[in-house]
Design a protein around this motif. Structure first.
Motif, short mmCIF file in Angstrom:
data_model
loop_
_atom_site.label_atom_id
_atom_site.label_comp_id
_atom_site.label_asym_id
_atom_site.label_seq_id
_atom_site.Cartn_x
_atom_site.Cartn_y
_atom_site.Cartn_z
N GLU A 8 -19.22 -73.34 14.91
CA GLU A 8 -19.59 -72.19 15.74
C GLU A 8 -18.54 -72.01 16.82
O GLU A 8 -18.27 -72.92 17.60
CB GLU A 8 -20.97 -72.45 16.35
CG GLU A 8 -21.39 -71.49 17.44
CD GLU A 8 -21.53 -70.06 16.94
OE1 GLU A 8 -20.68 -69.23 17.35
OE2 GLU A 8 -22.48 -69.78 16.17
N MET A 13 -23.36 -70.90 22.37
CA MET A 13 -24.24 -71.01 21.22
C MET A 13 -24.08 -72.37 20.54
O MET A 13 -25.06 -73.03 20.18
CB MET A 13 -23.95 -69.89 20.22
CG MET A 13 -24.74 -70.01 18.91
SD MET A 13 -26.53 -69.89 19.12
CE MET A 13 -26.70 -68.14 19.46
N ASP A 52 -21.32 -70.70 11.15
CA ASP A 52 -21.25 -69.34 11.67
C ASP A 52 -20.39 -68.49 10.73
O ASP A 52 -19.45 -69.00 10.11
CB ASP A 52 -20.65 -69.35 13.07
CG ASP A 52 -20.63 -67.98 13.72
OD1 ASP A 52 -21.55 -67.18 13.44
OD2 ASP A 52 -19.70 -67.70 14.49
N MET A 78 -25.23 -68.92 9.69
CA MET A 78 -25.81 -68.28 10.88
C MET A 78 -24.97 -67.04 11.18
O MET A 78 -23.76 -67.15 11.35
CB MET A 78 -25.76 -69.25 12.07
CG MET A 78 -26.30 -70.63 11.80
SD MET A 78 -26.17 -71.74 13.24
CE MET A 78 -24.38 -71.93 13.37
N SER A 79 -25.62 -65.87 11.27
CA SER A 79 -24.81 -64.67 11.49
C SER A 79 -25.62 -63.52 12.07
O SER A 79 -26.81 -63.37 11.80
CB SER A 79 -24.19 -64.22 10.17
OG SER A 79 -23.43 -63.05 10.35
N ALA A 80 -24.92 -62.69 12.86
CA ALA A 80 -25.49 -61.44 13.34
C ALA A 80 -25.35 -60.34 12.30
O ALA A 80 -25.88 -59.23 12.47
CB ALA A 80 -24.80 -61.02 14.63
N THR A 82 -26.71 -58.94 9.46
CA THR A 82 -28.02 -59.10 8.83
C THR A 82 -28.23 -58.19 7.62
O THR A 82 -29.32 -58.18 7.05
CB THR A 82 -29.13 -58.81 9.85
OG1 THR A 82 -29.00 -57.47 10.34
CG2 THR A 82 -29.05 -59.78 11.03
N ASP A 100 -30.61 -65.15 10.53
CA ASP A 100 -30.07 -64.05 11.34
C ASP A 100 -30.00 -64.44 12.81
O ASP A 100 -30.91 -65.09 13.34
CB ASP A 100 -30.98 -62.81 11.21
CG ASP A 100 -31.07 -62.29 9.79
OD1 ASP A 100 -30.18 -62.61 8.99
OD2 ASP A 100 -32.05 -61.58 9.49
N LYS A 101 -28.91 -64.03 13.46
CA LYS A 101 -28.80 -64.16 14.92
C LYS A 101 -29.30 -62.86 15.56
O LYS A 101 -29.02 -61.78 15.04
CB LYS A 101 -27.34 -64.39 15.33
CG LYS A 101 -26.78 -65.74 14.98
CD LYS A 101 -25.35 -65.83 15.50
CE LYS A 101 -24.72 -67.19 15.27
NZ LYS A 101 -23.34 -67.25 15.80
N PRO A 102 -29.99 -62.95 16.69
CA PRO A 102 -30.43 -64.18 17.36
C PRO A 102 -31.60 -64.79 16.61
O PRO A 102 -32.38 -64.08 15.97
CB PRO A 102 -30.86 -63.67 18.75
CG PRO A 102 -31.29 -62.26 18.51
CD PRO A 102 -30.37 -61.73 17.43
N PHE A 103 -31.73 -66.12 16.68
CA PHE A 103 -32.79 -66.78 15.94
C PHE A 103 -33.60 -67.69 16.86
O PHE A 103 -33.15 -68.09 17.93
CB PHE A 103 -32.23 -67.61 14.78
CG PHE A 103 -31.07 -68.50 15.16
CD1 PHE A 103 -31.27 -69.66 15.91
CD2 PHE A 103 -29.77 -68.19 14.75
CE1 PHE A 103 -30.21 -70.48 16.24
CE2 PHE A 103 -28.71 -69.01 15.09
CZ PHE A 103 -28.92 -70.17 15.84
#
Length: 226
Positions: A8, A13, A52, A78-80, A82, A100-103
């Motif tokens: 990340e 984060m 990430d 982990m990612s924005a 979506t 999905d971020k935010p989680f």
């Protein structure tokens, strides 16, 4: 050996996830660049990877594919990003799950525990054969007619479950619970996607499958009905 490698680039984060995972009892290594993480794989062993997608140089999809060349371990992206296409690309490059971020850190922890639990599932060292396919549960090596097949982690687990239940009609819910787990937050629709990818690798004609057959109103069956 660390339980989790976190890749990340966002310092805040990365530290937040690291602190929470350590609080949950996991040992953690944190990298802020894909290149550093890949170097670590030549020196250390990890239980799983939190990866990430939006990394500064090599992105998460490229990194996932490179990790798969080195080790067959659970990878949680982990990612924005979506959208469906990004998630499918994650699975195609070898990810086991996507958040999905935010989680919620509680949801993240549930996913981590589910992936690590399945990875530790006791494999008996048996060799299973059927429909011209041979699966070695120790080496996780799969061959068809003597030729090795390159399967990602979820494709392998689906095939393993199918071959343990040859001739049985299995519902999508059965397959989802067996491979992804009842406590997993992935959408059950991913079963159909992964079966399509698996068919492309094991069927002579994926458009007219003869190994994994669709059972109308039920689900799927590997091989002939017993």
């Amino acid at each position: 050996m660390a339980d989790i490698l976190i890749v990340e680039d966002d310092p805040e984060m990365g530290q937040l996830v690291t602190d929470f995972m350590e609080k949950e009892g996991f040992s953690v290594r944190l990298c802020r660049a894909a290149e550093d993480a890949l170097d670590l794989f030549d020196k250390e062993h990890f239980g799983m990877v939190l990866l990430d997608v939006m990394l500064p140089k090599m992105n998460g999809f490229e990194t996932c594919a490179e990790i798969r060349k080195k080790q067959d371990i659970p990878i949680l992206m982990m990612s924005a990003m979506t959208d469906e296409e990004s998630k499918l690309l994650g699975y195609e490059t070898g990810a086991d799950d996507y958040i999905d971020k935010p989680f919620s850190v509680r949801v993240l922890t549930a996913k981590v525990r589910a992936l690590m639990k399945r990875n530790r599932t006791d494999e008996q060292g048996d060799i299973i054969s059927g429909q011209g396919i041979t699966l070695d549960a120790v080496s996780r090596r799969v061959t068809k007619d003597g030729k090795e097949l390159k399967l990602n982690a979820k494709e392998y687990e689906l095939l393993y479950y199918f071959m343990q239940h040859q001739g049985e009609a299995l519902s999508k819910e059965d397959l989802f619970n067996a491979v992804w787990g009842c406590d997993c937050f992935t959408e059950p629709s991913t079963v159909s996607v992964h079966i399509r990818w698996l068919r492309e690798k094991i069927e002579n004609d994926p458009n007219s499958p003869g190994i994994i057959k669709t059972v109308w109103k039920v689900g799927y069956r590997f091989g002939e009905q017993k």
